[in-house]
Design a protein around this motif. Structure first.
Motif, short mmCIF file in Angstrom:
data_model
loop_
_atom_site.label_atom_id
_atom_site.label_comp_id
_atom_site.label_asym_id
_atom_site.label_seq_id
_atom_site.Cartn_x
_atom_site.Cartn_y
_atom_site.Cartn_z
N LEU A 88 92.06 9.92 167.68
CA LEU A 88 91.27 11.02 167.13
C LEU A 88 91.18 10.92 165.62
O LEU A 88 92.12 10.47 164.97
CB LEU A 88 91.89 12.38 167.48
N VAL A 89 90.05 11.34 165.08
CA VAL A 89 89.90 11.58 163.65
C VAL A 89 89.94 13.08 163.46
O VAL A 89 89.26 13.83 164.17
CB VAL A 89 88.58 10.99 163.11
N ALA A 90 90.78 13.56 162.53
CA ALA A 90 90.94 15.00 162.32
C ALA A 90 90.88 15.33 160.84
O ALA A 90 91.41 14.60 160.01
CB ALA A 90 92.26 15.48 162.91
N GLY A 91 90.24 16.45 160.52
CA GLY A 91 90.18 16.90 159.14
C GLY A 91 89.56 18.28 159.04
O GLY A 91 88.89 18.75 159.97
N SER A 92 89.80 18.95 157.92
CA SER A 92 89.16 20.23 157.65
C SER A 92 87.79 19.98 157.04
O SER A 92 87.62 19.10 156.19
CB SER A 92 90.02 21.07 156.70
N VAL A 93 86.81 20.77 157.45
CA VAL A 93 85.43 20.54 157.06
C VAL A 93 85.24 20.72 155.55
O VAL A 93 86.06 21.37 154.87
CB VAL A 93 84.50 21.50 157.85
N GLN A 94 84.18 20.16 155.05
CA GLN A 94 83.86 20.26 153.63
C GLN A 94 83.89 21.71 153.15
O GLN A 94 83.29 22.60 153.76
CB GLN A 94 82.47 19.66 153.39
N GLY A 95 84.60 21.97 152.07
CA GLY A 95 84.73 23.31 151.53
C GLY A 95 85.92 24.09 152.05
O GLY A 95 86.25 25.16 151.53
N GLU A 96 86.59 23.56 153.06
CA GLU A 96 87.71 24.27 153.71
C GLU A 96 89.04 23.74 153.19
O GLU A 96 89.38 22.57 153.40
CB GLU A 96 87.64 24.07 155.23
N ARG A 97 89.79 24.61 152.50
CA ARG A 97 91.08 24.21 151.93
C ARG A 97 92.25 24.49 152.87
O ARG A 97 93.34 23.96 152.66
CB ARG A 97 91.31 24.96 150.62
N HIS A 98 92.04 25.31 153.87
CA HIS A 98 93.13 25.64 154.80
C HIS A 98 93.30 24.49 155.80
O HIS A 98 92.36 24.16 156.52
CB HIS A 98 92.82 26.93 155.55
N GLU A 99 94.48 23.90 155.83
CA GLU A 99 94.65 22.76 156.73
C GLU A 99 96.06 22.66 157.34
O GLU A 99 96.36 21.70 158.05
CB GLU A 99 94.31 21.45 156.00
N LEU A 100 96.93 23.63 157.09
CA LEU A 100 98.27 23.54 157.64
C LEU A 100 98.26 23.63 159.16
O LEU A 100 99.04 22.94 159.84
CB LEU A 100 99.17 24.64 157.05
N GLY A 101 97.39 24.47 159.72
CA GLY A 101 97.30 24.55 161.17
C GLY A 101 96.88 23.24 161.79
O GLY A 101 97.43 22.81 162.82
N LEU A 102 95.93 22.55 161.17
CA LEU A 102 95.48 21.27 161.69
C LEU A 102 96.57 20.22 161.55
O LEU A 102 96.69 19.32 162.38
CB LEU A 102 94.21 20.82 160.97
N ARG A 103 97.38 20.33 160.51
CA ARG A 103 98.52 19.42 160.38
C ARG A 103 99.48 19.59 161.57
O ARG A 103 100.00 18.61 162.12
CB ARG A 103 99.28 19.68 159.08
N MET A 104 99.72 20.83 161.96
CA MET A 104 100.59 21.08 163.11
C MET A 104 99.98 20.50 164.38
O MET A 104 100.67 19.85 165.19
CB MET A 104 100.83 22.58 163.28
N ILE A 105 98.68 20.74 164.57
CA ILE A 105 97.99 20.21 165.75
C ILE A 105 98.10 18.69 165.78
O ILE A 105 98.38 18.08 166.83
CB ILE A 105 96.51 20.63 165.75
N SER A 106 97.89 18.05 164.65
CA SER A 106 97.97 16.59 164.58
C SER A 106 99.37 16.10 164.93
O SER A 106 99.54 15.11 165.66
CB SER A 106 97.58 16.10 163.17
N GLY A 107 100.40 16.81 164.44
CA GLY A 107 101.77 16.43 164.77
C GLY A 107 102.06 16.56 166.25
O GLY A 107 102.71 15.68 166.84
N LEU A 108 101.58 17.63 166.86
CA LEU A 108 101.80 17.81 168.30
C LEU A 108 101.06 16.77 169.12
O LEU A 108 101.57 16.27 170.13
CB LEU A 108 101.37 19.23 168.71
N LEU A 109 99.85 16.43 168.70
CA LEU A 109 99.10 15.39 169.41
C LEU A 109 99.80 14.04 169.29
O LEU A 109 99.88 13.28 170.26
CB LEU A 109 97.68 15.30 168.86
N ARG A 110 100.33 13.74 168.12
CA ARG A 110 101.06 12.48 167.95
C ARG A 110 102.31 12.45 168.81
O ARG A 110 102.68 11.40 169.34
CB ARG A 110 101.43 12.29 166.47
N SER A 111 102.97 13.60 168.97
CA SER A 111 104.16 13.64 169.81
C SER A 111 103.83 13.34 171.27
O SER A 111 104.70 12.94 172.04
CB SER A 111 104.85 15.01 169.70
N ARG A 112 102.56 13.52 171.64
CA ARG A 112 102.10 13.22 173.01
C ARG A 112 101.57 11.79 173.12
O ARG A 112 101.03 11.41 174.16
CB ARG A 112 101.01 14.20 173.42
N GLY A 113 101.68 11.03 172.06
CA GLY A 113 101.26 9.63 172.12
C GLY A 113 99.88 9.37 171.57
O GLY A 113 99.40 8.23 171.62
#
Length: 316
Positions: free
Chosen positions: A184-209
């Motif tokens: 997957l490619v993951a990121g916050s859209v242009q203009g969006e500074r909030h990204e801690l939630g997406l960091r958590m999602i990315s970590g959980l997805l990585r834990s699933r392989g």
């Protein structure tokens, strides 16, 4: 009072020892029925017994065994594992842990706050609980306090940096050893500074392989395109919290599809607080909206939208 209300899992949800062994062997091939009986003799696990004496295991039992095997892989002795399990059983509920974490932050004891969560992780509190039931509620409360003037901007920024560091460290601890799941490619859209939630999602997805190529906050459309062309992912995950930035999600999706005109574009998914109120609009723009804002809900939705051929047994 039913069995769930009594804190016990209904027997219809319990698994026999053979099924448990097959499931555990996906990540720990050395697990056998005799090794589970050994753990029981040592008092480390206590499965339910049928009237006929057959062992039945709950999801909590399976998670406990997985933790024990992880500690065995770290070369911990049985006595060390037993001590950790005793400490683990005394861990506070995630909600109480969140309260303690917040109080340490408010009293400027950030090193102790960090140590509190890392200790809970070392004792086996699930990553999803640490993220969804501890960090997320605390960050929400910090945001409220900052908005109404009960917290200084400097405190809010320092807390955000602590959270960012914790998410990175906890995610790294739980990264799959040999990730071979979907990309997957993951990121916050242009203009969006909030990204801690997406960091958590990315970590959980990585834990699933999953193999997650995380681009961070405020990602311009062209950088999403570059990442998609470079990694050829199975899906693109875009985060948006502010309604003012929803239009940028649709624009990013259209730009990605235009750049890949010769090839089919991967599914493009959008999640975040602004998605639910704009779900129809996003669908019209060719974006799949993730309306569930819970971490478990987002993970389940993302995994469900990935091509089935891309999902291995270890990430289901």
């Amino acid at each position: 009072m039913n069995e769930r209300q009594n804190g016990r899992q209904p027997k219809s949800d319990l698994l026999p020892i053979g099924s448990v062994v097959r499931r555990l062997q996906e990540t720990h091939p050395s697990v056998s029925q005799s090794s589970l009986r050994f753990l029981e003799r040592e008092g480390l696990i206590e499965p339910t017994r049928t009237p006929g004496g057959h062992r039945l295991y709950s999801e909590a039992d399976i998670e406990r065994i997985q933790q024990i095997k992880a500690w065995q892989d770290q070369r911990l002795s049985l006595d060390q594992i037993r001590e950790r399990l005793e400490q683990r059983d005394r861990l506070p509920h995630p909600g109480d842990l969140a309260d303690g974490f917040l109080q340490l932050i408010l009293s400027a004891q950030l090193a102790d706050a960090r140590a509190l969560l890392l200790h809970a992780d070392s004792l086996g509190m699930p990553l999803a609980a640490l993220f969804g039931e501890v960090l997320q509620p605390v960050l929400y409360e910090v945001g409220l306090r900052w908005e109404d003037g009960r917290m200084l901007v400097a405190q809010e920024k320092e807390t955000s940096e602590l959270a960012r560091d914790l998410i990175a460290e906890l995610s790294q601890r739980h990264d799959a050893t040999q990730p071979d799941g979907p990309s997957l490619v993951a990121g916050s859209v242009q203009g969006e500074r909030h990204e801690l939630g997406l960091r958590m999602i990315s970590g959980l997805l990585r834990s699933r392989g999953c193999r997650v190529h995380y681009l961070g906050a405020d990602v311009a459309h062209e950088f999403f395109i570059e990442a998609v062309e470079l990694h050829q992912p199975d899906a693109v995950l875009i985060s948006v919290k502010l309604e003012a930035n929803v239009e940028q999600v649709g624009a990013a999706a259209e730009r990605i599809r235009a750049a890949l005109a010769a090839d089919p574009a991967p599914p493009i998914l959008a999640g975040g607080e602004a998605v639910a109120s704009s779900a129809d609009h996003l669908r019209q723009r060719g974006v799949y909206p993730i309306v569930d804002t819970t971490l478990d809900g987002v993970i389940d939705t993302v995994m469900g939208k990935l091509p089935s051929s891309a999902i291995g047994q270890d990430v289901i």
